[in-house]
Design a protein around this motif. Structure first.
Motif, PDB file in Angstrom:
ATOM      1  N   ALA A 152      44.119  13.638  18.602  1.00 19.78           N
ATOM      2  CA  ALA A 152      43.141  12.934  18.088  1.00 19.78           C
ATOM      3  C   ALA A 152      41.511  13.735  17.886  1.00 19.78           C
ATOM      4  CB  ALA A 152      42.798  11.255  18.461  1.00 19.78           C
ATOM      5  N   THR A 153      40.553  14.030  17.164  1.00 23.36           N
ATOM      6  CA  THR A 153      39.810  14.746  17.528  1.00 23.36           C
ATOM      7  C   THR A 153      38.183  13.607  16.977  1.00 23.36           C
ATOM      8  OG1 THR A 153      39.726  16.005  15.336  1.00 23.36           O
ATOM      9  CG2 THR A 153      40.568  16.458  17.297  1.00 23.36           C
ATOM     10  N   ALA A 154      37.283  14.006  17.190  1.00 23.30           N
ATOM     11  CA  ALA A 154      36.015  13.140  16.655  1.00 23.30           C
ATOM     12  C   ALA A 154      34.890  14.868  16.799  1.00 23.30           C
ATOM     13  CB  ALA A 154      35.695  12.185  17.576  1.00 23.30           C
ATOM     14  N   SER A 429      44.703   2.126  17.272  1.00 20.27           N
ATOM     15  CA  SER A 429      44.523   3.407  16.829  1.00 20.27           C
ATOM     16  C   SER A 429      44.190   4.449  16.207  1.00 20.27           C
ATOM     17  CB  SER A 429      46.427   2.688  15.800  1.00 20.27           C
ATOM     18  OG  SER A 429      46.996   3.813  15.292  1.00 20.27           O
ATOM     19  N   THR A 430      43.430   5.466  15.985  1.00 15.34           N
ATOM     20  CA  THR A 430      42.733   6.741  15.720  1.00 15.34           C
ATOM     21  C   THR A 430      43.355   7.109  13.843  1.00 15.34           C
ATOM     22  OG1 THR A 430      42.213   6.997  17.496  1.00 15.34           O
ATOM     23  CG2 THR A 430      41.092   8.320  15.776  1.00 15.34           C
ATOM     24  N   GLU A 474      31.701   0.985  21.285  1.00 19.71           N
ATOM     25  CA  GLU A 474      32.894   2.070  20.274  1.00 19.71           C
ATOM     26  C   GLU A 474      33.497   0.651  19.226  1.00 19.71           C
ATOM     27  OE1 GLU A 474      37.439   1.947  21.063  1.00 19.71           O
ATOM     28  OE2 GLU A 474      36.413   1.883  22.644  1.00 19.71           O
ATOM     29  N   LEU A 475      32.317   0.547  17.936  1.00 19.81           N
ATOM     30  CA  LEU A 475      32.298   0.118  17.031  1.00 19.81           C
ATOM     31  C   LEU A 475      33.435   0.238  16.204  1.00 19.81           C
ATOM     32  CD1 LEU A 475      28.794  -0.831  15.974  1.00 19.81           C
ATOM     33  CD2 LEU A 475      29.961  -2.285  17.935  1.00 19.81           C
ATOM     34  N   PHE A 476      33.760   1.282  16.082  1.00 17.76           N
ATOM     35  CA  PHE A 476      35.099   1.603  14.866  1.00 17.76           C
ATOM     36  C   PHE A 476      35.912   3.097  16.107  1.00 17.76           C
ATOM     37  CE2 PHE A 476      31.281   0.193  12.579  1.00 17.76           C
ATOM     38  CZ  PHE A 476      32.341  -0.424  11.881  1.00 17.76           C
ATOM     39  N   ASP A 477      37.638   3.022  15.406  1.00 19.40           N
ATOM     40  CA  ASP A 477      38.054   4.005  15.738  1.00 19.40           C
ATOM     41  C   ASP A 477      38.491   4.337  17.249  1.00 19.40           C
ATOM     42  OD1 ASP A 477      39.883   5.440  14.293  1.00 19.40           O
ATOM     43  OD2 ASP A 477      38.623   6.549  13.231  1.00 19.40           O
ATOM     44  N   GLN A 501      43.155  11.581  13.225  1.00 14.88           N
ATOM     45  CA  GLN A 501      44.163  10.632  14.105  1.00 14.88           C
ATOM     46  C   GLN A 501      45.105  11.816  14.425  1.00 14.88           C
ATOM     47  OE1 GLN A 501      46.455   9.130  10.341  1.00 14.88           O
ATOM     48  NE2 GLN A 501      47.165   8.406  12.403  1.00 14.88           N
ATOM     49  N   ALA A 502      45.641  11.537  16.115  1.00 10.79           N
ATOM     50  CA  ALA A 502      47.004  11.945  16.201  1.00 10.79           C
ATOM     51  C   ALA A 502      48.233  12.312  15.075  1.00 10.79           C
ATOM     52  CB  ALA A 502      46.286  11.805  17.738  1.00 10.79           C
ATOM     53  N   VAL A 503      48.478  13.488  15.800  1.00  7.85           N
ATOM     54  CA  VAL A 503      49.917  13.923  15.130  1.00  7.85           C
ATOM     55  C   VAL A 503      50.988  14.288  15.537  1.00  7.85           C
ATOM     56  CG1 VAL A 503      50.605  14.801  13.007  1.00  7.85           C
ATOM     57  CG2 VAL A 503      48.539  13.530  12.760  1.00  7.85           C
TER      58      VAL A 503
END
Length: 605
Positions: A152-154, A429-430, A474-477, A501-503
Motif C-alpha cells: 500500500a502507498t500514500a 482495510s486500505t 487518522e480520519l480515513f483509509d 491499497q496493497a495487492v
C-alpha cells in the motif's frame, strides 16, 4: 620348379591384393578431396570423429537457439508496441482528467469528457485481449509468471505552501517546512505493539529529548502515560537511544511510561463515527490515547467485541472513532494483548484469556521484563526478547519465542505484549482513493476539513470533525496525517493524498514465456508479461463525474492519481520488456558466435 603351383597362382594373387589396396587408398583420397574433410567416418580418426560430431551437434543447436531468440525478440517488440499505444491512451485520459478537475466545467462538459474516457478504457481492454504473436496472447496475463505483490502507498500531491513561518511540529525532521501536510504515514497497526519504557534521565515539562530503555520499539506519534503526565513522542533516534517528546509535566529519571490503554467507556456508543470518553485509565491516571492507536471495546466475547482505530484525540481522555457495534456505558476498553511468561521461552504460548481480536501470523510480540506488580509496574522495564505470532485465530493467539527471555533484573518478571486488531479482518482495510484536506474558516478559526473519495465506490465522505494546526489524525483509509501551522491566511489551501491499497499477486499465475536460448537442456530465458487491462491497472472505475451531491472535482483529482499509477505500471512493464529485448539481442549474438566458432573447430578436426 620354384614358385609354381598347380592349385594357385600366387604371383597373380599378390598383384590382385596390391591392386585392391591401391584402389581402396585411391578411393579414400578421392573422398577426402571431394568432401574437403580430414575425417569422414569413425575409422579415419575415432576420437576426432566423436569430438567433431559433438561440436556439430552444438553448432546446429546454437543455430536453432538463435532463431528461437529472434522469434522471442519479435514477440516482445509486438508487446512493447501495444503497450506504447496503451501509454498514449493513459496520457490522453490523464489530460482529460486534468481538464475536468476545474470547477469551471459544467455537468454536461464532464459527461462528454467521461464518454471519451469510457471509450478509451474499452480500447485498453481490446488491446489487452487482441495483442498476440503467432496465436499466443501477450497482454492477457497468460504469460505473466509470478509477479511480486504491491505494498500500500500514500502519495502527497498539491501540498499547499503556507503563509505562516511557524514550525509544523516540534520534531526537527518537519520543523519549518511551511507545508499544509507536515507528514503522512500509512500505518500497519499490527506491527507496533504497545510497550512500557523507562526514562534513563529526567525530563522537563515541555519539549525535551531524553534517553529511554527501549527507543528502538517506540514509534513517532505514540503517546505514553506516567501517572497523570502524558508523553507525546515526536521523534525517535534509535541509534542514540533517545526520544524527543512533549511532556505535560516533569518526570524523574527512572520513571515508567506506558503506551497502552486500560479503562472503561463512560457513555453509550452508537454505530458510526462519534466522540467517546475513557474513564479509569491505567492505575486511575491519564489515558495514553493517540491517533492511529487500536482499541478493543467490550472484549468479553467475539460477538460483543469491537475493534476500532483512534481517529482523532479531542482531549486527554476522549477520542473519535468509527464504531461498528452499539455498546452500553461502562464497557471495557484497552489496547493490548498480554500474557505472563516464564523464564523458559522455547515453544509456544496462548494469550489467556484469549483475545477477542488477535494479531496476524508473523506480527511481533515484545517480551518485557519488569519488576513489581504489573498493574503498578513499578521499577525498571525493558524489552528482552522479540517473538512472533503463530497460528492466530480471531479468539486465540499463539506466539513463539526464539529463546529464553534474558533476566536483566534480579527477581524480574516477564510479560508478552502484542498489537490488537488484525485477527482475520484488518482494522483498516486500505482502499484506492484520494483524501482531500482543505483549510476552511470555522467561525473565525482556521481548521482543516478532510474528505475521502473512494475510487471503486465513486462516493465522497466528509468527516464531521475538523483538525487544528499541527494536529495528528487518522480520519480515513489508514493514513495518519500531521498538519502544518496554517492560519486564516491559508483558507482555501488544499492538499491531496493519493492512496493505493496493497495487492498480493496470485500464486497460481500461468508460467512465463520460455525461450530455449542455448544448446543444452535448461538453457532458457523466461519473459513474464502481466495482464495489462483496466482491472490490473486499477482504472476500470475511473470517472470525472463522481457520485451525485459530491464535489465533482475530487473525482477528477482521483482520476489523475489513478492515471499516474497506471502509467507507472505500464512504464515499468515496458522497461522490463526493453531490458529483455536487449538481453535477447546479446543472447542471439552469443548463439551466432558460438555456432560459428564450433563449426570452425569441427572443420579443423
Amino acid at each position: 620348379m620354384s614358385g609354381f603351383s598347380i592349385s594357385n597362382n600366387l604371383l597373380a594373387n599378390e598383384v590382385n591384393l596390391d591392386l585392391s589396396e591401391h584402389q581402396q587408398s585411391l578411393g579414400t583420397s578421392v573422398r577426402d578431396l571431394s568432401s574437403g574433410l580430414r575425417v569422414n567416418d569413425a575409422a579415419d580418426d575415432p576420437s576426432g570423429y566423436a569430438i567433431a560430431t559433438s561440436l556439430q551437434t552444438h553448432a546446429q543447436a546454437f543455430g536453432q537457439a538463435s532463431q528461437n531468440v529472434s522469434d522471442a525478440q519479435n514477440a516482445a517488440t509486438v508487446a512493447d508496441g501495444a503497450l506504447a499505444a496503451v501509454t498514449d491512451i493513459l496520457l490522453r485520459i490523464r489530460e482529460l482528467a486534468v481538464g475536468a478537475a476545474s470547477s469551471v466545467d459544467s455537468t454536461s462538459d464532464r459527461e462528454d469528457i467521461q464518454a471519451e474516457i469510457g471509450q478509451l478504457l474499452a480500447e485498453i481492454n481490446r488491446i489487452a485481449q487482441d495483442t498476440n504473436f503467432n496465436g499466443r496472447s501477450l497482454l492477457d496475463g497468460s504469460i505473466a509468471g509470478n509477479q511480486s505483490g504491491q505494498n500500500a502507498t500514500a502519495t502527497i500531491t498539491s501540498n499547499s505552501i503556507l503563509f505562516s513561518n511557524g514550525a509544523n511540529t516540534a520534531s526537527a525532521a518537519t520543523a519549518n517546512s511551511n507545508l499544509l501536510l507536515a507528514s503522512t504515514v500509512l500505518v500497519d497497526h499490527a506491527q507496533f505493539p504497545p510497550i512500557d519504557a523507562t526514562l534513563q534521565q529526567a525530563a522537563a515539562a515541555g519539549v525535551d529529548t531524553v534517553s529511554v530503555s527501549d527507543a528502538g520499539y517506540i514509534q513517532p506519534g505514540m503517546t505514553f502515560q506516567s501517572g497523570n503526565v502524558l508523553v507525546d513522542v515526536q521523534a525517535v533516534d534509535a541509534a542514540a537511544g533517545t526520544i524527543t517528546a512533549s511532556f505535560s509535566g516533569a518526570l524523574a529519571s527512572g520513571a515508567e511510561i506506558h503506551a497502552y490503554v486500560i479503562g472503561t467507556i463512560t457513555g453509550p456508543i452508537s454505530v458510526g463515527q462519534q466522540l467517546v470518553t475513557v474513564a479509569n485509565g491505567l492505575g486511575g491516571n491519564a489515558v495514553a490515547l493517540y491517533a492511529g492507536e487500536v482499541l478493543q471495546i467490550n472484549a468479553v466475547t467475539l460477538a460483543s467485541n469491537d475493534v476500532v482505530v483512534v481517529q482523532k484525540v479531542v482531549s486527554p481522555d476522549s477520542f473519535v472513532a468509527t464504531f461498528n457495534k452499539a455498546q452500553p456505558a461502562g464497557v471495557s476498553v484497552y489496547s493490548i494483548n498480554w500474557e505472563n511468561v516464564g523464564t523458559s521461552g522455547n515453544g509456544s504460548y496462548n494469550f489467556t484469556p484469549g483475545p477477542a481480536d488477535s494479531s496476524p501470523d508473523g506480527s511481533p510480540v515484545y517480551v518485557e521484563e519488569y519488576s513489581g506488580a504489573f498493574a503498578a509496574n513499578t521499577g525498571k522495564t525493558q524489552v528482552v526478547e522479540v517473538g512472533r505470532v503463530t497460528d492466530s485465530t480471531p479468539t486465540i493467539e499463539n506466539f513463539s519465542l526464539p529463546g529464553n527471555p534474558t533476566n536483566e533484573f534480579a527477581g524480574g518478571n516477564f510479560i508478552a505484549l502484542s498489537a490488537l486488531g488484525d485477527g482475520n479482518v484488518p482494522v483498516v482495510s486500505t482502499v484506492d482513493g484520494t483524501i482531500e484536506l482543505q483549510v476552511i474558516d470555522d467561525n473565525g478559526t482556521a481548521a482543516v476539513q478532510e474528505t475521502f473519495y473512494g475510487t471503486a465506490s465513486q462516493t465522497s465522505t466528509t468527516s464531521a470533525f475538523l483538525l487544528a494546526p499541527g494536529e495528528r489524525a487518522e480520519l480515513f483509509d489508514g493514513i495518519v496525517t500531521t498538519l502544518g501551522n496554517f492560519s486564516l491566511a491559508d483558507v482555501g489551501s488544499t492538499a491531496y493524498i493519493k492512496v493505493l491499497q496493497a495487492v498480493q499477486a496470485p500464486t497460481s499465475n500461468p508460467g512465463p514465456l520460455v525461450v530455449q536460448s542455448g544448446s543444452d537442456e535448461g538453457d532458457v530465458v523466461q519473459i513474464g508479461i502481466p495482464a495489462v487491462n483496466t482491472n490490473t491497472l486499477r482504472i476500470s472505475a475511473t470517472t470525472v463525474i463522481g457520485a451525485s451531491g459530491g464535489d465533482p472535482t475530487l473525482a477528477a483529482e482521483d482520476a489523475i492519481g489513478q492515471m499516474d499509477y497506471a502509467l507507472q505500471q505500464v512504464t515499468t512493464i515496458r522497461a522490463q520488456l526493453g531490458a529483455s529485448i536487449v538481453r535477447l539481442g546479446i543472447d542471439q549474438s552469443n548463439d551466432d558466435t558460438a555456432a560459428t566458432e564450433l563449426t570452425a573447430s569441427q572443420s579443423n578436426i
